[in-house]
Scaffold this motif. Sequence first.
Motif, PDB file in Angstrom:
ATOM      1  N   GLU A 142      48.622  40.934  35.663  1.00 57.48           N
ATOM      2  CA  GLU A 142      48.652  39.612  36.293  1.00 57.48           C
ATOM      3  C   GLU A 142      47.888  39.570  37.602  1.00 57.48           C
ATOM      4  N   HIS A 143      47.897  40.651  38.364  1.00 59.07           N
ATOM      5  CA  HIS A 143      47.297  40.651  39.693  1.00 59.07           C
ATOM      6  C   HIS A 143      46.050  41.527  39.818  1.00 59.07           C
ATOM      7  N   LEU A 144      45.862  42.456  38.931  1.00 58.72           N
ATOM      8  CA  LEU A 144      44.811  43.457  39.106  1.00 58.72           C
ATOM      9  C   LEU A 144      44.055  43.673  37.806  1.00 58.72           C
ATOM     10  N   SER A 145      42.734  43.773  37.921  1.00 58.99           N
ATOM     11  CA  SER A 145      41.914  44.216  36.796  1.00 58.99           C
ATOM     12  C   SER A 145      40.814  45.114  37.332  1.00 58.99           C
ATOM     13  N   TRP A 146      40.501  46.167  36.566  1.00 57.89           N
ATOM     14  CA  TRP A 146      39.443  47.073  36.995  1.00 57.89           C
ATOM     15  C   TRP A 146      38.793  47.721  35.780  1.00 57.89           C
ATOM     16  N   THR A 147      37.583  48.189  36.004  1.00 57.78           N
ATOM     17  CA  THR A 147      36.840  48.943  34.996  1.00 57.78           C
ATOM     18  C   THR A 147      36.133  50.094  35.686  1.00 57.78           C
ATOM     19  N   VAL A 148      36.194  51.262  35.096  1.00 56.09           N
ATOM     20  CA  VAL A 148      35.392  52.398  35.547  1.00 56.09           C
ATOM     21  C   VAL A 148      34.540  52.857  34.377  1.00 56.09           C
ATOM     22  N   GLY A 149      33.312  53.268  34.667  1.00 59.84           N
ATOM     23  CA  GLY A 149      32.431  53.716  33.600  1.00 59.84           C
ATOM     24  C   GLY A 149      30.982  53.655  34.006  1.00 59.84           C
ATOM     25  N   TYR A 150      30.118  53.444  33.010  1.00 62.43           N
ATOM     26  CA  TYR A 150      28.676  53.346  33.244  1.00 62.43           C
ATOM     27  C   TYR A 150      28.101  52.369  32.222  1.00 62.43           C
ATOM     28  N   PRO A 151      27.247  51.397  32.645  1.00 60.96           N
ATOM     29  CA  PRO A 151      26.752  51.195  34.005  1.00 60.96           C
ATOM     30  C   PRO A 151      27.629  50.285  34.866  1.00 60.96           C
ATOM     31  N   VAL A 152      28.722  49.738  34.303  1.00 60.16           N
ATOM     32  CA  VAL A 152      29.508  48.739  35.013  1.00 60.16           C
ATOM     33  C   VAL A 152      30.778  49.353  35.590  1.00 60.16           C
ATOM     34  N   ASN A 153      31.010  49.099  36.906  1.00 63.40           N
ATOM     35  CA  ASN A 153      32.274  49.417  37.563  1.00 63.40           C
ATOM     36  C   ASN A 153      32.700  48.191  38.366  1.00 63.40           C
ATOM     37  N   ARG A 154      33.985  47.849  38.272  1.00 65.18           N
ATOM     38  CA  ARG A 154      34.422  46.656  38.985  1.00 65.18           C
ATOM     39  C   ARG A 154      35.920  46.726  39.242  1.00 65.18           C
ATOM     40  N   VAL A 155      36.362  45.970  40.256  1.00 60.95           N
ATOM     41  CA  VAL A 155      37.786  45.803  40.517  1.00 60.95           C
ATOM     42  C   VAL A 155      37.989  44.398  41.055  1.00 60.95           C
ATOM     43  N   GLU A 156      39.070  43.758  40.642  1.00 59.42           N
ATOM     44  CA  GLU A 156      39.431  42.435  41.143  1.00 59.42           C
ATOM     45  C   GLU A 156      40.938  42.386  41.348  1.00 59.42           C
ATOM     46  N   TYR A 157      41.353  41.955  42.538  1.00 57.58           N
ATOM     47  CA  TYR A 157      42.769  41.975  42.918  1.00 57.58           C
ATOM     48  C   TYR A 157      43.178  40.612  43.430  1.00 57.58           C
ATOM     49  N   HIS A 158      44.273  40.087  42.882  1.00 56.14           N
ATOM     50  CA  HIS A 158      44.856  38.812  43.307  1.00 56.14           C
ATOM     51  C   HIS A 158      46.272  39.083  43.804  1.00 56.14           C
ATOM     52  N   PRO A 159      46.466  39.368  45.089  1.00 51.63           N
ATOM     53  CA  PRO A 159      47.824  39.639  45.577  1.00 51.63           C
ATOM     54  C   PRO A 159      48.741  38.434  45.462  1.00 51.63           C
ATOM     55  N   ASP A 160      48.161  37.227  45.511  1.00 49.86           N
ATOM     56  CA  ASP A 160      48.919  36.003  45.284  1.00 49.86           C
ATOM     57  C   ASP A 160      47.941  34.958  44.777  1.00 49.86           C
ATOM     58  N   ASP A 161      48.379  33.687  44.705  1.00 45.79           N
ATOM     59  CA  ASP A 161      47.519  32.656  44.133  1.00 45.79           C
ATOM     60  C   ASP A 161      46.479  32.127  45.114  1.00 45.79           C
ATOM     61  N   ARG A 162      46.423  32.682  46.325  1.00 47.96           N
ATOM     62  CA  ARG A 162      45.430  32.235  47.300  1.00 47.96           C
ATOM     63  C   ARG A 162      44.307  33.244  47.511  1.00 47.96           C
ATOM     64  N   TRP A 163      44.613  34.526  47.525  1.00 47.91           N
ATOM     65  CA  TRP A 163      43.629  35.551  47.858  1.00 47.91           C
ATOM     66  C   TRP A 163      43.022  36.166  46.599  1.00 47.91           C
ATOM     67  N   THR A 164      41.718  36.408  46.659  1.00 50.03           N
ATOM     68  CA  THR A 164      41.022  37.193  45.639  1.00 50.03           C
ATOM     69  C   THR A 164      40.094  38.174  46.343  1.00 50.03           C
ATOM     70  N   LEU A 165      40.200  39.446  45.992  1.00 51.45           N
ATOM     71  CA  LEU A 165      39.314  40.483  46.504  1.00 51.45           C
ATOM     72  C   LEU A 165      38.650  41.152  45.308  1.00 51.45           C
ATOM     73  N   ALA A 166      37.325  41.289  45.349  1.00 50.70           N
ATOM     74  CA  ALA A 166      36.597  41.834  44.206  1.00 50.70           C
ATOM     75  C   ALA A 166      35.423  42.671  44.695  1.00 50.70           C
ATOM     76  N   ALA A 167      35.092  43.682  43.914  1.00 50.91           N
ATOM     77  CA  ALA A 167      33.917  44.509  44.176  1.00 50.91           C
ATOM     78  C   ALA A 167      33.338  44.944  42.837  1.00 50.91           C
ATOM     79  N   SER A 168      32.032  45.120  42.788  1.00 54.27           N
ATOM     80  CA  SER A 168      31.390  45.540  41.550  1.00 54.27           C
ATOM     81  C   SER A 168      30.173  46.396  41.861  1.00 54.27           C
ATOM     82  N   TYR A 169      29.869  47.264  40.921  1.00 55.95           N
ATOM     83  CA  TYR A 169      28.684  48.117  41.009  1.00 55.95           C
ATOM     84  C   TYR A 169      28.102  48.252  39.614  1.00 55.95           C
ATOM     85  N   VAL A 170      26.843  47.877  39.457  1.00 59.22           N
ATOM     86  CA  VAL A 170      26.130  48.037  38.200  1.00 59.22           C
ATOM     87  C   VAL A 170      25.014  49.041  38.447  1.00 59.22           C
ATOM     88  N   ALA A 171      25.138  50.211  37.826  1.00 62.29           N
ATOM     89  CA  ALA A 171      24.188  51.295  38.061  1.00 62.29           C
ATOM     90  C   ALA A 171      22.768  50.870  37.637  1.00 62.29           C
TER      91      ALA A 171
END
Length: 323
Positions: free
Chosen positions: A189-218
Motif C-alpha cells: 500500500e505504501h511502498l514499491s521498489w524494483t532492483v535489477g538491470y537496467p531498471v531500478n526504482r523505489v516509490e514511497y507513500h508514507p501517507d496520502d500527501r507525500w510521495t518520494l521516488a527515485a529511479s536509475y536506468v542503466a
Amino acid sequence: MNIAPIGWILAVGAAAPLVRAEIPVSRPVLGHWSDRRLATTFDNPLIEFGGHVKGRSDADTDVFFWDSFGRVRFDRDDDASPVISYRLLTADFGFTVPDLPNGMNDISLQAAATVGRFGDWNLNLAAGAGYAGDTPFGDGDAVYGLGHVWAERAIDEHHRLAVGLDYDGNNLWMPDVPLPAVGYSYTDEHLSWTVGYPVNRVEYHPDDRWTLAASYVAPLNAEARFSYRIGDGWSLYAQASEFHQGFHFAGDPTDRHIDRWFHQMRRVEAGVRLIHGQWIDAALGVGYAFDQTLSRGFDVRNDDEVASFSDRPYIGLMLRGTF
C-alpha cells in the motif's frame, strides 16, 4: 513534472505500482492500466533561455525540448491486451555551428504483447524501430531496431520476478548486442521498489500527501523526486535528474556506423501540479540546467567531449492524458 528527455524514466519511476512484474527492459510498453483506460500519453516541453556554447562567443543557444510518449492497447478490459507505444523527442539547441549538430530527434514505435503462459511464467515479446538523428529521417545510419523478450511470475502477493533480453539499437552503451534484463519487485500500500538491470526504482507513500521516488536506468540516467499534495488536486514537487541521449549527426564526415554523438544534461527543478477529474493533469515548473555537454564516440564507455553549454534556468510544462 519531469522535463523532456527522461520521460521513459518517469514512466517507470513515477507510475502507479504495477500489477505485472516491473518490466526490466529499457523502454517499457506493458504494465498497469487503471480504470479501464485505453490509452495514456505524456508530454514535456522545456524552454531554456540565453545560453551559449562555452569557448565560442558567437554561438548563442536557446534550447528547446519536447518529449512525448504514450501507449495504446487494443482491449480496455484486458490487462494482457497487445500494446502499441510511441516516443517522439525533439531538441533544438538554437545555434548553427558547422562542426556541431544544432539539435536532435528520437522517434520510435514498437508493439508488445503477452504471447503465452508456461507454468507460473508469462512470456512477453516487444519489437519496433526508431530513428535518432540531428535531422528528421535525413540519415540512414540513424535508424535503429528495438526488441525485447521477457518472462515474469508472481512469487507471492507482494513480490514478482521478471527476466529477459533487451535490445535497444540506440542504447547508451553496447547498442550492437542484446543485454540481459532482470527485475525483482515488491509492492504494498505504501511502498514499491524494483532492483535489477537496467531498471531500478523505489516509490514511497508514507501517507496520502507525500510521495518520494527515485529511479536509475542503466547506465547513466537517474532521477530523485518528492511531491506534497496541498489539497483540491494541487501538489508541489521538487526533483533532481541526469539525462543522456545518443544520436547521429548527418553533417559528420566520419564513419557514422561506428560513431555517435551524446547529449548530457543535469538539472534541478521545482513547481506545482494540478490533477482535476479525469481529463486535467498538468504541471508547471522552473529549473536550472547544468553540466550540459556534447560528446562523441561509439558509446558512453569511450566518448570524448566536443562542446559544453553554459548553465541556464528553464521553464517546463508537463501534460498527462488518459483516455
